[in-house]
Write a protein that holds these residues in place. Structure first.
Motif, short mmCIF file in Angstrom:
data_model
loop_
_atom_site.label_atom_id
_atom_site.label_comp_id
_atom_site.label_asym_id
_atom_site.label_seq_id
_atom_site.Cartn_x
_atom_site.Cartn_y
_atom_site.Cartn_z
N ALA A 98 0.46 -1.52 0.07
CA ALA A 98 -0.37 0.26 0.05
C ALA A 98 0.23 1.05 -0.06
N THR A 99 1.88 1.04 0.87
CA THR A 99 2.84 2.78 0.55
C THR A 99 3.56 2.87 -0.37
N HIS A 127 -2.56 6.77 8.57
CA HIS A 127 -1.71 6.15 8.93
C HIS A 127 -0.68 7.29 7.87
N SER A 129 1.58 6.97 5.83
CA SER A 129 1.48 5.93 4.87
C SER A 129 0.89 6.73 3.53
N ASN A 179 -6.17 2.05 10.79
CA ASN A 179 -5.38 0.72 11.74
C ASN A 179 -5.57 0.83 12.77
N ASP A 204 -7.23 4.56 1.01
CA ASP A 204 -6.23 3.27 0.86
C ASP A 204 -7.01 1.90 1.93
N GLN A 207 -6.75 -1.78 5.50
CA GLN A 207 -7.24 -2.17 6.68
C GLN A 207 -8.26 -3.07 6.19
N SER A 227 -1.97 -4.07 0.98
CA SER A 227 -1.38 -4.70 0.11
C SER A 227 -1.10 -6.49 0.36
N HIS A 229 -0.41 -8.40 2.80
CA HIS A 229 0.35 -9.60 3.38
C HIS A 229 -0.82 -9.09 4.96
N LYS A 230 -1.58 -8.35 4.38
CA LYS A 230 -3.14 -8.07 5.36
C LYS A 230 -3.84 -9.05 5.27
#
Ligand code: PMP
Length: 410
Positions: A98-99, A127, A129, A179, A204, A207, A227, A229-230
């Motif tokens: 995401a960043t 966040h 980012s 988040n 974004d 989350q 992202s 990984h979430k």
């Protein structure tokens, strides 16, 4: 797609090998899912099998392995496109997360569309980012980053937002889910308001993506980022989704292989979407892993999972009622299963360490949301963030740990 089985967190837990261990002498209770989620065996296998059988560079086409890698990589893009209801898969751009996706928009769109006096609105819930890239773009262009106020409960103040939306505003950047507090923001409504004022909208979704169906068309935003990984997928892999017409007008972010059509010393021309924004050898295994995670989620009733996560939040709120000096931060109208709190007399990091000694993993600190912490006048919080594999027992263990900490520090 597999049809969803009845929702059973204890059974789902068995799909995640990392959860089957003890940490510091106690069965692991993993409550740091907003930082990153754990990976089911099918995702681990998909990545391992790619490296065992198909590993080659993509879009080079010279041999069988390269063809296989390319087919799997582009199929993963199609999987993401279907998952978020993108009209076309060329609107799905792979990033590191995401960043990087937000930075891509801030540099490519921001540097070419922002002028001195323009405004970028970002909420207090963001966040870092979704703040810092806009500050960098503002510094480079003379634009200004203006915060959107939130209510005491931790919801975006829509009236205040409406008041801020004038012709100076070129972009509204908000998260779909906070988040730090768990707030679910009304992003479709925000997109409508922003568009009526002539501004673009970036959402974004870092989350949100694991907790609710995301439909970029019904949200109506211009950009949506998240992202892998979430989402039970690997780290180092994310997505920028954008409106095709907008992405088409944006210059490349990074230069190199893949992103060009022709290169000569008199000048270069750019590849078509999505490759224009994908310089260099991509994270092929990451894309395959993310698609495997999305396929895994297709077998789970996400609405039931979200309801279960919210029931764990409610259990937390109920158990917190018995603890003097425990204060929940925020009380959003719509929320995912995130419980953020402070405990009088105990620093969040000390509480985090004490919980870790009991095998309980939480996040402590500012959660990369320093403006939000300043808003609530706390140095940080302790955050338990629930996922579909957490159980009522996990919450019991958390609160037994908090009681123990209170006895030790009391
Ligand atoms: N936005 C939000 C709301 C987040 O929670 C996070 C991760 N904590 C990010 C953006 C950044 O995600 P990543 O570090 O994966 O790029």
């Amino acid at each position: 797609m597999a049809s969803a089985a009845p929702f059973d967190p204890a059974a789902l837990r068995q799909d995640f090998p990392i959860l089957q261990q003890s940490v510091n002498g106690a069965p692991l209770v993993y409550l740091d899912n907003a930082a990153t989620t754990q990976k089911p065996e099918v995702v681990i296998q998909a990545i391992a099998n790619y490296y065992r059988r198909d590993n080659a560079n993509v879009h080079r086409g010279a041999h069988t392995l390269s063809d296989r890698a390319t087919v799997a990589f582009e199929a993963a893009r199609e999987t993401v496109a279907r998952f978020i209801n993108s009209p076309r898969s060329n609107q799905v751009i792979w990033t590191r997360g995401a960043t990087e996706a937000i930075n891509l928009v801030a540099y490519s769109w921001g540097h070419t569309h922002l002028r001195a006096g323009d405004r970028i609105l970002v909420s207090y819930l963001e966040h870092h980012s979704n703040i810092v890239p806009w500050q960098l773009a503002a510094a480079a262009t003379g634009a200004e980053v203006v915060p959107i106020p939130i209510t005491e409960a931790g919801d975006i103040d829509l009236q205040a937002l409406t008041g801020l939306l004038d012709e100076r505003v070129k972009l509204v950047a908000v998260n779909h889910v906070s988040n730090a507090l768990g707030t679910i923001n009304p992003v479709a409504e925000i997109s409508r308001l922003a568009h009526a004022a002539g501004a673009k909208v970036l959402v974004d979704g870092a989350q949100a993506i694991a907790h609710m169906p995301v439909d970029v068309q019904s949200i109506g935003c211009d950009f949506y980022v998240f992202s892998g990984h979430k989402l039970f997928g690997p780290t180092g892999m994310g997505v920028l989704w954008g409106q095709e017409a907008l992405l088409d007008t944006m210059p490349p972010f990074l230069g190199g292989g893949e992103m060009i059509e022709t290169v000569s010393f008199s000048g270069s021309t750019w590849n078509a979407l999505p490759f224009k924004f994908e310089a260099g050898t991509p994270n092929i295994a990451g894309a395959i892993g993310m698609a495997a995670a999305i396929d895994y989620l297709a077998g789970i009733d996400i609405a039931a999972a979200a309801a279960h996560e919210c029931s764990l939040l409610q259990q937390s709120i109920d158990l917190a009622g018995d603890i003097d000096g425990l204060r929940r931060i925020g009380n959003p109208a719509q929320t995912v299963g995130i419980f953020s709190f402070v405990l009088e007399g105990v620093h969040p990091s000390d509480l985090g360490m004490l919980l870790d000694e009991q095998g309980i993993a939480v996040r402590t600190g500012h959660h990369c949301t320093q403006p939000l912490m300043a808003h609530y006048q706390v140095p940080g919080t302790v955050r338990a963030s629930y996922s579909l594999y957490n159980t009522a027992d996990d919450v019991e263990r958390l609160f037994a740990g908090i009681h123990k900490a209170k006895r030790l520090f009391g």
